[in-house]
Motif scaffolding. Structure first.
Motif, mmCIF file in Angstrom:
data_model
loop_
_atom_site.group_PDB
_atom_site.id
_atom_site.type_symbol
_atom_site.label_atom_id
_atom_site.label_comp_id
_atom_site.label_asym_id
_atom_site.label_seq_id
_atom_site.Cartn_x
_atom_site.Cartn_y
_atom_site.Cartn_z
ATOM 1 N N GLN A 157 0.829 -1.207 0.000
ATOM 2 C CA GLN A 157 0.000 0.000 0.000
ATOM 3 C C GLN A 157 0.864 1.257 0.000
ATOM 4 O OE1 GLN A 157 -2.673 -0.186 3.317
ATOM 5 N NE2 GLN A 157 -3.984 -1.749 2.394
ATOM 6 N N MET A 158 1.877 1.300 0.860
ATOM 7 C CA MET A 158 2.733 2.475 0.943
ATOM 8 C C MET A 158 3.564 2.650 -0.319
ATOM 9 S SD MET A 158 1.795 3.745 3.726
ATOM 10 C CE MET A 158 2.957 5.107 3.689
ATOM 11 N N THR A 159 4.021 1.542 -0.903
ATOM 12 C CA THR A 159 4.764 1.625 -2.155
ATOM 13 C C THR A 159 3.890 2.179 -3.277
ATOM 14 O OG1 THR A 159 6.139 -0.262 -1.499
ATOM 15 C CG2 THR A 159 6.095 0.305 -3.842
ATOM 16 N N ALA A 160 2.676 1.661 -3.368
ATOM 17 C CA ALA A 160 1.754 2.137 -4.403
ATOM 18 C C ALA A 160 1.392 3.599 -4.186
ATOM 19 C CB ALA A 160 0.493 1.271 -4.419
ATOM 20 N N PHE A 161 1.205 3.994 -2.923
ATOM 21 C CA PHE A 161 0.847 5.387 -2.644
ATOM 22 C C PHE A 161 1.983 6.333 -3.016
ATOM 23 C CE2 PHE A 161 0.780 9.063 0.237
ATOM 24 C CZ PHE A 161 -0.456 9.596 -0.098
ATOM 25 N N GLY A 162 3.216 5.984 -2.640
ATOM 26 C CA GLY A 162 4.352 6.827 -2.994
ATOM 27 C C GLY A 162 4.533 6.945 -4.495
ATOM 28 N N VAL A 195 0.184 -2.818 -8.809
ATOM 29 C CA VAL A 195 0.507 -3.171 -7.423
ATOM 30 C C VAL A 195 -0.762 -3.243 -6.574
ATOM 31 C CG1 VAL A 195 1.674 -2.367 -5.330
ATOM 32 C CG2 VAL A 195 2.844 -2.237 -7.527
ATOM 33 N N LEU A 196 -1.668 -2.290 -6.766
ATOM 34 C CA LEU A 196 -2.877 -2.231 -5.952
ATOM 35 C C LEU A 196 -3.874 -3.323 -6.296
ATOM 36 C CD1 LEU A 196 -3.521 1.616 -5.785
ATOM 37 C CD2 LEU A 196 -2.876 0.128 -3.896
ATOM 38 N N THR A 197 -4.005 -3.639 -7.572
ATOM 39 C CA THR A 197 -5.034 -4.588 -7.989
ATOM 40 C C THR A 197 -4.549 -6.034 -7.965
ATOM 41 O OG1 THR A 197 -4.429 -4.143 -10.300
ATOM 42 C CG2 THR A 197 -6.270 -2.913 -9.385
ATOM 43 N N LEU A 253 -7.071 6.232 -2.297
ATOM 44 C CA LEU A 253 -6.029 5.362 -1.760
ATOM 45 C C LEU A 253 -5.553 5.843 -0.399
ATOM 46 C CD1 LEU A 253 -4.031 3.046 -2.035
ATOM 47 C CD2 LEU A 253 -2.550 4.549 -3.375
ATOM 48 N N LEU A 254 -5.434 7.155 -0.227
ATOM 49 C CA LEU A 254 -5.011 7.695 1.065
ATOM 50 C C LEU A 254 -5.979 7.304 2.167
ATOM 51 C CD1 LEU A 254 -3.114 9.537 2.699
ATOM 52 C CD2 LEU A 254 -4.551 11.467 2.028
#
Length: 221
Positions: free
Chosen positions: A6-11, A182-184, A96-97
């Protein structure tokens, strides 16, 4: 592991969205490719055309006509696709946040937060495709325009190539696509595998309790 994804995708989504917005607003989608013959550096963007004097560094820009005026197809298409991609990327980033596990929003509803992450991934995927189509469309049109002039031996004094704004749009769109994957895909695979590894309630033999002691069974029953 899901938190790391999650953090990787958000960044990645945050950086890619920033790239898309900068590419949409800046003016170097086309640059003159023959600087050795020119004393000025010319850039064309989606909204205006700028010329920078190479000797004194003075930059002057000419704003394009109204948005409703007639423009080349590549500018109209790229504007539409890039603006739509920016809006979708911003919406996905907000969703996402709120769906991150480290955010207290809907902390008691982990399944809802997980669906929000999946939804953000889908929105990012759509935005990335639109951004890629717009950026590649513009780049191919510039290349075809230059190739046509060269094939007909036409020299207009300045030959244009695609500039850093175009490359930035491609990079931002690609980053959004990777974040969407990454998210899906990765997040779904990680969540699904962790759910299968959850310990099940142990089945005790008949006639025994959890402490292993025998209890009396009435044979008359």
């Amino acid at each position: 592991m899901s938190v790391v994804l999650q953090m990787t995708a958000f960044g990645l989504a945050l950086l890619s969205t920033l790239f898309l917005v900068i590419a949409t607003c800046t003016d170097c989608w086309m640059v003159n490719a023959d600087d050795s013959l020119e004393v000025s550096h010319k850039c064309r963007g989606l909204w205006r055309e700028c010329v920078t004097n190479m000797q004194d560094g003075i930059k002057t820009c000419d704003q394009y006509d109204s948005i409703l005026a007639d423009h080349p197809v590549k500018i109209v298409v790229t504007r539409t696709l890039l603006i739509t991609a920016d809006l979708l990327a911003g919406l996905a980033l907000t969703t996402l946040l709120l769906g991150l596990d480290c955010i207290k929003f809907l902390k008691e509803e982990p399944h809802v937060k997980l669906k929000m992450c999946y939804g953000a991934g889908v929105i990012l995927g759509i935005g990335s495709i639109l951004g890629l189509v717009g950026s590649v469309w513009y780049a191919v049109d510039v290349y075809m325009e230059r190739a046509t002039l060269v094939s007909h031996n036409v020299f207009l004094g300045v030959h244009y190539d695609f500039g850093w704004s175009c490359w930035l749009g491609m990079a931002g769109s690609t980053g959004c696509l990777v974040a969407s994957i990454v998210l899906t895909c990765c997040l779904y695979a990680c969540t699904d595998s962790s759910s299968h590894r959850r310990p099940r309630t142990p089945a005790y033999p008949r006639g025994r309790t959890a402490t292993g002691k025998m209890y009396a069974m009435d044979s008359r029953v």
